[in-house]
Write an enzyme that holds these catalytic residues in place. Structure first.
Site, PDB file in Angstrom:
ATOM      1  N   GLU A  74       0.813  -1.216   0.000  1.00 15.18           N
ATOM      2  CA  GLU A  74       0.000   0.000   0.000  1.00 15.18           C
ATOM      3  C   GLU A  74       0.844   1.261   0.000  1.00 15.18           C
ATOM      4  OE1 GLU A  74      -0.717  -2.679   1.754  1.00 15.18           O
ATOM      5  OE2 GLU A  74      -2.771  -3.201   1.201  1.00 15.18           O
ATOM      6  N   HIS A 143     -10.289  -5.266  10.675  1.00 14.97           N
ATOM      7  CA  HIS A 143     -10.866  -5.183   9.328  1.00 14.97           C
ATOM      8  C   HIS A 143     -12.245  -4.533   9.326  1.00 14.97           C
ATOM      9  CE1 HIS A 143      -7.613  -7.817   8.214  1.00 14.97           C
ATOM     10  NE2 HIS A 143      -8.071  -8.012   7.003  1.00 14.97           N
TER      11      HIS A 143
HETATM   12  C1  TPP Z   1      -2.065  -4.605   4.341  1.00 17.56           C
HETATM   13  C2  TPP Z   1      -3.063  -5.491   3.707  1.00 17.56           C
HETATM   14  N1  TPP Z   1      -3.338  -5.334   2.407  1.00 17.56           N
HETATM   15  C3  TPP Z   1      -4.227  -6.135   1.807  1.00 17.56           C
HETATM   16  C4  TPP Z   1      -4.859  -7.121   2.512  1.00 17.56           C
HETATM   17  C5  TPP Z   1      -5.860  -8.028   1.830  1.00 17.56           C
HETATM   18  N2  TPP Z   1      -5.280  -9.355   1.659  1.00 17.56           N
HETATM   19  C6  TPP Z   1      -5.535 -10.318   2.538  1.00 17.56           C
HETATM   20  S1  TPP Z   1      -4.735 -11.701   2.188  1.00 17.56           S
HETATM   21  C7  TPP Z   1      -4.028 -11.069   0.820  1.00 17.56           C
HETATM   22  C8  TPP Z   1      -3.120 -11.924  -0.019  1.00 17.56           C
HETATM   23  C9  TPP Z   1      -1.932 -12.439   0.710  1.00 17.56           C
HETATM   24  O1  TPP Z   1      -1.270 -13.393  -0.038  1.00 17.56           O
HETATM   25  P1  TPP Z   1      -0.115 -14.293   0.540  1.00 17.56           P
HETATM   26  O2  TPP Z   1       0.850 -13.475   1.316  1.00 17.56           O
HETATM   27  O3  TPP Z   1       0.450 -15.062  -0.585  1.00 17.56           O
HETATM   28  O4  TPP Z   1      -0.823 -15.271   1.585  1.00 17.56           O
HETATM   29  P2  TPP Z   1      -1.889 -16.420   1.312  1.00 17.56           P
HETATM   30  O5  TPP Z   1      -3.239 -15.803   1.404  1.00 17.56           O
HETATM   31  O6  TPP Z   1      -1.620 -17.012  -0.014  1.00 17.56           O
HETATM   32  O7  TPP Z   1      -1.697 -17.396   2.418  1.00 17.56           O
HETATM   33  C10 TPP Z   1      -4.436  -9.758   0.653  1.00 17.56           C
HETATM   34  C11 TPP Z   1      -4.030  -8.904  -0.459  1.00 17.56           C
HETATM   35  C12 TPP Z   1      -4.574  -7.228   3.877  1.00 17.56           C
HETATM   36  N3  TPP Z   1      -5.179  -8.126   4.656  1.00 17.56           N
HETATM   37  N4  TPP Z   1      -3.670  -6.420   4.447  1.00 17.56           N
END
Ligand code: TPP
Ligand code: MG
Lengths: 352, 382
Positions: A74, A143
């Site tokens: 972000e 959230h």
């Molecule tokens: C700071 C922030 N930005 C966006 C999100 C929304 N978000 C939640 S999970 C995710 C993807 C994360 O992917 P990864 O690190 O590969 O973990 P996985 O879900 O595959 O276990 C996003 C963008 C968030 N929770 N926090």
């Protein structure tokens, strides 16, 4: 700009009832068609079509040059949007929810908001940050927040918070065409709500509140989701002989103090409904505004209906208890009316 | 597994290009030195996580679980392998995809499910939900819902360990879990740098399930070989087949050992795959049918089961019995959750501050703040 308006549909030219989501989508699309300098940045806005599907179809239509999926960073992509805006692009950034804007708050507050004034007016930052706030979906403490006051506090930013599809359209168009950074607050609970949207080029001036419903007995002040609730409550009160005026702020910075105070002077009673926390919240600013601008006209202290001051729990009963709702607002309205010995205009027809 | 040193990474076993790993899910007999009971234990844990997650999805569909719910389906070998490398005295920080880790760390399945149900008997008292599991006794210091949020605090926990004690075989250490997409957030880089300059006992374990929501690793990461991202901080990195529970465990053990004995941070990348959508409500339409099938074929659970049977560690009968037992365990967990009460509403303000503090406002929405004036005393007859 210059390109053919692929699949431009009738809904953009004729008045029609659409969802808040659709209004946002259509407006983004229209602004992109209108101005090639408008581009979208954000997490999962392209292939995934947006966490809340506002940008659905736009990658297909405009391609990856103008609809850019970003990594999860972000601070990075909001800052990058600022830089692109310095060179005259008009980036519209989507931050998945306002909670994650905290990772970018340095870029927003220390950079986007400061540049124009601090560099002697030599540069402007024409960008929009679209982001939804809101609780009530059991998304728990991190959230579910309503942090708009963080941004509404900061000179150099503009903060708008439409509650209807029509205002969503009018304010988003204004925000995209505005030469200053605008935080455009959406709400998870509003995306599926419907309303009539004016066709054609519809603009709502940033910095103007709306009298969503006229009334003479008391003033309800709200914005975003809370404005919808206030409006519903006000409509129901009509049946009881109570005429409530609803002020939908629409714009949190700049704040339309004149409209708020004029209403409070007219009705003599004011209540704020807000989804954020009570202390130092938007309602505090409204109460102060009314104290400054309508003190002599008030029959009762301004009351605020806000969220309980806790990190929002996940468990449903606790979440429900912590969030302001129509019942809480109605209770406070009755308290204020009672304390001021209000006599309803006519006896409700449904009761004996 | 690839050791990572500053400069071009050396690759003793140069894994095939990302996304085309041929060794994933391969059936290799367990090493002779492995204790059969331990191996069956891993299988049992993997089967428990599988059953728990499948039933969680079902409970979500039945609206027993709300909010967000992220499952470890497909990651069972990684989860169990990583947890097998920890001692009870080590600390664990996780992301929001955390159910399996809590189970493998030894949390009562009923308490995990109760948290998902938002019940007072849940791991976080029903206040955190699926993303926010915590258990001080298990030294599971939280699941975190903000991407990357866990990284700096985990690094700080390692600072506390280093502050209080010298490196050595008895030192505690921290494991911090994160997803592949999470390596792109600033906090990842800040945390790794701190751990490097302060020489902290911490292993950052990247669970590369190849997607962050709908985004493949290559689309989001300038260096898609994520274990190399430690380079900039001279933190040794390793990549391991996340579908191989023993390989994950061994790689994690080695890094935890240098964390313990030298207070040297490490970076581990376990490559697995997310079988379902990002969360239970994501239909994962961005994934092709072939891709989905390929993932199913790599499923670590049947692969490990076959491997154990082939190695004579497990027979069909025992495997079926374990599967049955885990099913029953999960059913009992659901029953426990379902019969537990939600936290009472009058506890809404409990736990916000550690100690009593004057003038905290504990009103419900619409309640006036203390000393707020609600009656109007000066009003004349009108
Ligand atoms: C700071 C922030 N930005 C966006 C999100 C929304 N978000 C939640 S999970 C995710 C993807 C994360 O992917 P990864 O690190 O590969 O973990 P996985 O879900 O595959 O276990 C996003 C963008 C968030 N929770 N926090
Ligand atoms: Mg991932």
């Amino acid at each position: 700009m210059g390109r053919t308006t692929v699949g431009r549909t009738a809904e953009q030219t004729a008045e029609q009832a659409v969802t808040y989501r659709q209004a946002l989508h259509d407006t983004l699309r229209a602004e992109m068609l209108r101005d090639e300098d408008v581009l979208l940045l954000g997490e999962e806005i392209g292939v995934f079509e947006g966490s809340y599907k506002i940008t659905a179809g736009l990658l297909d239509e405009f391609g990856p040059r103008r609809v850019r999926d970003t990594p999860i960073c972000e601070e990075g992509f909001v800052g990058a949007a600022i830089g692109a805006a310095m060179l005259g692009l008009r980036p519209v950034v989507e931050i998945m929810t306002i909670n994650f804007s905290l990772l970018a708050i340095d870029q927003i507050v220390n950079h986007a908001a400061k540049m124009r004034a601090m560099f002697g007016g030599q540069v402007s930052v024409p960008m929009v940050i679209r982001t939804p706030g809101g609780g009530g979906q059991q998304l728990a403490a991190t959230h579910s927040q309503n942090l708009e006051v963080f941004y509404a506090h900061v000179p150099g930013l503009k903060v708008v918070a439409p509650s209807t599809p029509a205002d969503a359209k009018g304010l988003l168009a204004s925000a995209v065409r505005d030469d200053d950074p605008v935080l455009f607050l959406e709400n998870l609970a509003l995306y599926n709500t419907k309303g009539v949207v004016p066709g054609g080029d519809h603009i709502v001036r940033i910095g103007t509140a709306a009298v969503a419903k006229e009334g003479s007995d008391l003033t309800l002040v709200a914005y975003s989701r809370a404005a919808v609730i206030a409006h519903d409550v006000a409509r129901r009160l009509e049946d009881e002989g109570v005429s409530a005026e609803v002020i939908d702020l629409r714009s949190l910075r700049p704040l339309d103090r004149a409209t708020v105070c004029a209403s409070a002077r007219k009705t003599g009673r004011a209540i704020v409904l807000e989804d954020d926390w009570l202390s130092y919240g938007i309602g505090a600013e409204i109460a102060a505004t009314i104290a400054e601008g309508a003190f002599d006209y008030l029959d009762a202290p301004v009351r605020r209906v806000a969220a309980a001051e806790v990190p929002l729990p996940y468990a449903k009963p606790l979440e429900l208890a912590a969030l302001p709702d129509a019942a809480a607002l109605t209770r406070v309205i009755r308290e204020v009316l009672e304390a001021t010995r209000f006599v309803p205009r006519r006896v409700p027809s449904s009761q004996g | 597994m690839v050791a990572n040193t500053p400069g071009p990474a050396s690759s003793p076993e140069p894994g095939p290009a990302h996304g085309a790993r041929s060794d994933v899910g391969a059936v290799r007999p367990p090493g002779a030195s492995e204790d059969a009971e331990v191996l069956r234990g891993y299988y049992r844990q993997m089967a428990l996580i599988r059953a728990f997650e499948l039933r969680s999805a079902e409970m979500y569909a039945r609206a027993k679980i709300g909010g967000y719910c992220h499952l470890n389906l497909g990651e069972e070998a990684t989860v169990v392998g990583l947890m097998a490398a920890l001692r009870p005295s080590d600390y664990l920080f996780a992301g929001y995809r955390v159910h399996g880790y809590a189970l493998a760390r030894g949390a009562e399945p009923g308490r995990v499910m109760a948290e998902l149900f938002g019940r007072v008997t849940g791991m976080s008292g029903g206040r955190g939900g699926s993303m926010h599991l915590f258990d001080a006794g298990l030294r599971l210091l939280g699941g975190y819902g903000i991407v990357g949020g866990q990284l700096p605090p985990a690094t700080g926990a390692a600072l506390a360990i280093a502050y209080r004690g010298a490196p050595g075989p008895d030192s505690e250490a921290v494991m911090c879990l994160l997803g592949d997409g999470t390596t792109n957030i600033g906090a990842f880089h800040e945390a790794l740098n701190l751990a490097a300059v302060w020489r902290l006992p911490i292993v950052y374990a990247i669970v590369n399930n190849q997607l962050g929501m709908g985004t493949p690793v290559e689309a989001a990461s300038g260096e898609p070989e994520l274990f190399r991202r430690g380079c900039s901080y001279r933190i040794p990195g390793e990549r391991v087949d996340g579908n191989d529970v023993l390989a994950v465990r061994d790689a994690a053990l080695a890094l935890m050992e240098s964390a313990r004995e030298e207070h040297r941070p490490g970076l581990l990348e376990a490559v697995s795959y997310r079988i379902r959508g990002h969360s239970v409500v994501d239909p994962a339409r961005y994934r092709s049918a072939e891709e989905t099938q390929r993932v199913r074929d790599l499923d670590p659970l049947p692969a490990f089961r076959a491997r154990l049977i082939e190695g004579g560690v497990l027979d069909q009968e025992t495997a079926a019995r374990i599967d049955d037992e885990t099913e029953r365990t999960v059913t009992a967990a659901i029953e426990f959750a379902d019969t537990s009460p939600p936290p009472p509403v009058d506890t809404l303000f409990d736990g916000v501050y550690a100690t009593p503090v004057p003038n905290v406002f504990t009103g419900l929405p619409g309640d006036p703040p203390p000393d707020g004036q609600t009656t109007v005393t000066t009003l004349g007859e009108s």
